[in-house]
Each structure stands twice: as C-alpha cells, then as structure tokens.
Design a protein around this motif. Structure first.
Motif, mmCIF file in Angstrom:
data_model
loop_
_atom_site.group_PDB
_atom_site.id
_atom_site.type_symbol
_atom_site.label_atom_id
_atom_site.label_comp_id
_atom_site.label_asym_id
_atom_site.label_seq_id
_atom_site.Cartn_x
_atom_site.Cartn_y
_atom_site.Cartn_z
ATOM 1 N N GLN A 26 0.836 -1.210 0.000
ATOM 2 C CA GLN A 26 0.000 0.000 0.000
ATOM 3 C C GLN A 26 0.871 1.260 0.000
ATOM 4 O O GLN A 26 0.543 2.253 -0.675
ATOM 5 C CB GLN A 26 -0.935 -0.016 1.206
ATOM 6 N N LEU A 46 -3.548 -10.041 -0.080
ATOM 7 C CA LEU A 46 -4.914 -9.956 0.448
ATOM 8 C C LEU A 46 -5.654 -11.278 0.273
ATOM 9 O O LEU A 46 -6.393 -11.715 1.157
ATOM 10 C CB LEU A 46 -5.672 -8.839 -0.270
ATOM 11 N N ARG A 51 -9.117 -11.942 2.385
ATOM 12 C CA ARG A 51 -9.824 -10.688 2.082
ATOM 13 C C ARG A 51 -10.042 -10.619 0.564
ATOM 14 O O ARG A 51 -9.421 -9.837 -0.158
ATOM 15 C CB ARG A 51 -9.025 -9.504 2.609
ATOM 16 N N GLU A 53 -12.585 -9.844 -1.587
ATOM 17 C CA GLU A 53 -13.134 -8.695 -2.306
ATOM 18 C C GLU A 53 -12.085 -7.589 -2.466
ATOM 19 O O GLU A 53 -12.002 -6.951 -3.519
ATOM 20 C CB GLU A 53 -14.382 -8.167 -1.594
ATOM 21 N N GLU A 54 -11.291 -7.385 -1.421
ATOM 22 C CA GLU A 54 -10.214 -6.390 -1.528
ATOM 23 C C GLU A 54 -9.170 -6.846 -2.536
ATOM 24 O O GLU A 54 -8.609 -6.036 -3.285
ATOM 25 C CB GLU A 54 -9.562 -6.172 -0.170
#
Length: 379
Positions: A26, A46, A51, A53-54
């Motif tokens: 990030q 991710l 996670r 969807e991320e």
C-alpha cells in the motif's frame, strides 16, 4: 542497500508476514500509483489473508493500468471464477487467451468457468485444448495437478450432458493422475449413482475416507445416501450422524436422516429430524408430509393434521397425502373434513388402491356415512 517499499513487501510476502507485506504494498502504491505489480502483489497478499473482495479490487486496478497483461487478466478472471462470478470471469479469461495462446491453465480456467455456466460444447473444447498441451509433456507436480483438474472438469461437462459412462471413466482417470481429491470423489460417486451402481459408490466413499481427512462430513453424507439407496438403513443412519458430528448438518442431511428413521419405523427420531428441517425449509411439501406421517404413527393426531394440511397447501397433487390427511381427520372424528379429503383422493387418482378413501366416498354417495363406525377408523 536500501529496499524499496515494493521490494520490502515482496520479502515479507515470501516470509509469510502477510499483514506487513500488505502495508508495504500500500505504501508502494502511494509512492508510485502507476506501478502495476504493486497492485498485483497486494492482491496476492490480500487473497492469502482471505480478504477476497479487496484482492479482486487490487487485481482490477492492475488490469485497468495494464489491460494488455495476460498474467493480470488471468489472475482476475480465475479469482472471480472462484467467487462464483463466472460470467464476468469468462470475459477476462478469453482476453488472457487472446493475448497468450500457449498457457494450458488459461484454457482450463475458461473451460471450468464455462462448465459452471453449463456451456458444455465450448467448455469441452477449451478443456481438450488444455489437455492436449499438458498430455504432451507433464514434468512438474503443478502440471500433473492441472492435468488431473482438466480430466475432472471434462468429466463434469459430460455429467452435465448426462453422459454418465463417459463421465465415470474421466473421473477415474483424473483420480488415477492425482488421487483422493474431495470434489472428484463426490462427483464420481454421484455419476455411479446415476447408473444405479450404488455398491461401487459405497466402496469409493469408504476408500476415500481412509485417505482423505476422516473429518469430511460431506463424504459421510454421500456414503449415507448410497447406503440408503441400497436400503441399508441402519448403516446409513450411522454415516449421516458421522457427517453431522463433523459439521455437515444442513437441511438436506437432516431430511435424509429423518427418512432413514422412517424406514426403520423410529418415529420419534424421525420427528426430531424433520422438525429441524422445517425450521430451515418450512415450505417443503415432502418434509411436511413425512413429518405428519411420523406423527400419525405416534398417534399425535392434532400435530399430524397441522403438518399434513401444510403439505397439501404447498402441493395438492399427492393422493397419498390426502389419504393420510383423511385418515387423521377420521381418527379425530372430523368426519366432514375427512370425507372432503377422501373425495380429493378419488379425484386425483381414481385407480389408486386406497380402499379406505373409496369406502368412505362410496358410503357418502349412498347416504350411508353413519354406517361406518369407529372400529373402522385409522389405528
């Protein structure tokens, strides 16, 4: 030598330090928002943390920046497919193949998604293309796993086309290449059942349980269903209960267990299971009927009436259910309603061998209903 944020993220990803890797990816994106691999690797990290969807959002960003990357397109497509978003997945997988026609996993991914969409012909064509590439040269364990998956999805396509014998051969071949995979075991057993080869299905499930995790509740359930088809009800009950013990305890399992108890005339146990099913699926006419039938045998007449009425409200076409509703109403001396139920039986199936309904309707037609006394009531 100082590492960039992207390089630090890669190092942490290799070490399995996923949350720290995510933070560095990030940061890398903040430093250089146009560097596609930061998004791609962020998505990978991710995905590993669950996670999803991320992760998909990160993969979409990589594709948005570089729509000509077959690698990014494939990863986005296959991730969408795993999430059940097959229609969208197909579009990305087609684009990946257009850009690179030499990757068997691309064809296999597209074929598998098309199987889920029931587009059998194109699915078979794609899977055959993947297998032609893989059959020429399989060297690594990864390639072997892809080959087994190819034959599995080819079997799934044949099952979808109800070509059960071909499907069984292909499941078997997939199993031989890469044995003891849960999905292959279950689908293979289902195909055997479609041809009435339940004894073979039982052997398959029992062998699988010796090698697969013995905590696979779904395999115990499938084994129970196969035993039920062979009318080995006591054994079926044991396997259903094992499946439930391992957390596979949905309405279908409880329904099958209840039915096995019915066959064994264990009415109280059947009632317990059917009540659990009704909590989840209150609009199932067969479940309401079978619950009412068990309650009849326990002489719980008022409760039986409720369930049998619910059954005929949900599906009025079963003469047997109307007959049993009439029997219970007759037992409760609700003669008028009983007669109406019996009349429904003769309307639905005038040729049925249901003497009670016919005798009551016959007496009614002769105005002799009072001649049928309580000794003729259901016991």
């Amino acid at each position: 030598m100082l590492l960039t944020s992207f390089a630090k993220g890669n190092k942490l990803l290799r070490e399995g330090k996923l949350e720290s890797a995510i933070a560095y990816y990030q940061k890398a994106i903040e430093e250089n928002p146009q560097f596609t691999w930061s998004y791609q690797n962020l998505g990978e990290a991710l995905e590993k943390t669950g996670r999803i969807e991320e992760a998909i959002a990160a993969f979409r960003q990589a594709v948005a920046i570089d729509p000509q990357s077959h690698c990014f397109l494939y990863k986005l497509g296959i991730t969408l497919s795993r999430q059940g978003q097959f229609q969208e997945a197909v579009g990305y997988l087609r684009r990946a193949i257009y850009l690179n026609k030499n990757m068997p996993e691309f064809y296999l991914g597209l074929g598998a998604a098309l199987v889920k969409l029931r587009q059998w012909s194109e699915a078979v064509e794609c899977i055959h293309q993947a297998l032609r590439m893989l059959d020429e040269k399989v060297e690594t364990l990864y390639e072997k796993a892809l080959q087994a998956e190819g034959y599995f999805y080819l079997a799934e396509a044949k099952s979808g086309q109800e070509q059960w014998s071909n499907a069984i051969e292909l499941y078997c071949h997939s199993w031989e290449i890469y044995p003891y995979r849960l999905n292959c075991c279950i689908s293979w057993g289902v195909a055997l059942g479609k041809l009435g080869r339940w004894s073979e299905a039982v052997v398959l499930y029992r062998q699988a349980l010796l090698v697969l995790s013995r905590e696979s509740g779904e395999v115990y359930f499938c084994l129970g269903k196969a035993l039920g088809q062979l009318e080995k009800w006591e054994e079926a009950v044991v396997e259903y209960r094992r499946g439930i013990d391992f957390g596979f305890d949905g309405a279908e399992v409880r329904h099958n267990l209840g039915y096995a108890f019915l066959q064994l005339k264990k009415w109280e146990e059947a009632v317990v299971e059917y009540r659990l099913v009704v909590e989840v699926d209150p609009k199932s006419a067969p479940v309401r009927h079978q619950l009412g039938y068990a309650l009849m045998h326990l002489k719980h007449w008022e409760e039986a009436v409720i369930e049998l009425r619910q059954s005929v409200e949900l599906d009025f076409r079963s003469a047997i259910v109307w007959q049993q509703l009439g029997d219970v109403l007759w037992q409760l001396e609700e003669d008028g309603e009983a007669v109406e139920a019996y009349q429904k039986v003769t309307e639905l199936n005038p040729d049925a061998n249901l003497p009670k309904a016919k005798s009551v309707v016959s007496a009614l037609s002769k105005s002799e209903i009072g001649t049928i006394n309580n000794t003729d009531r259901f016991v």
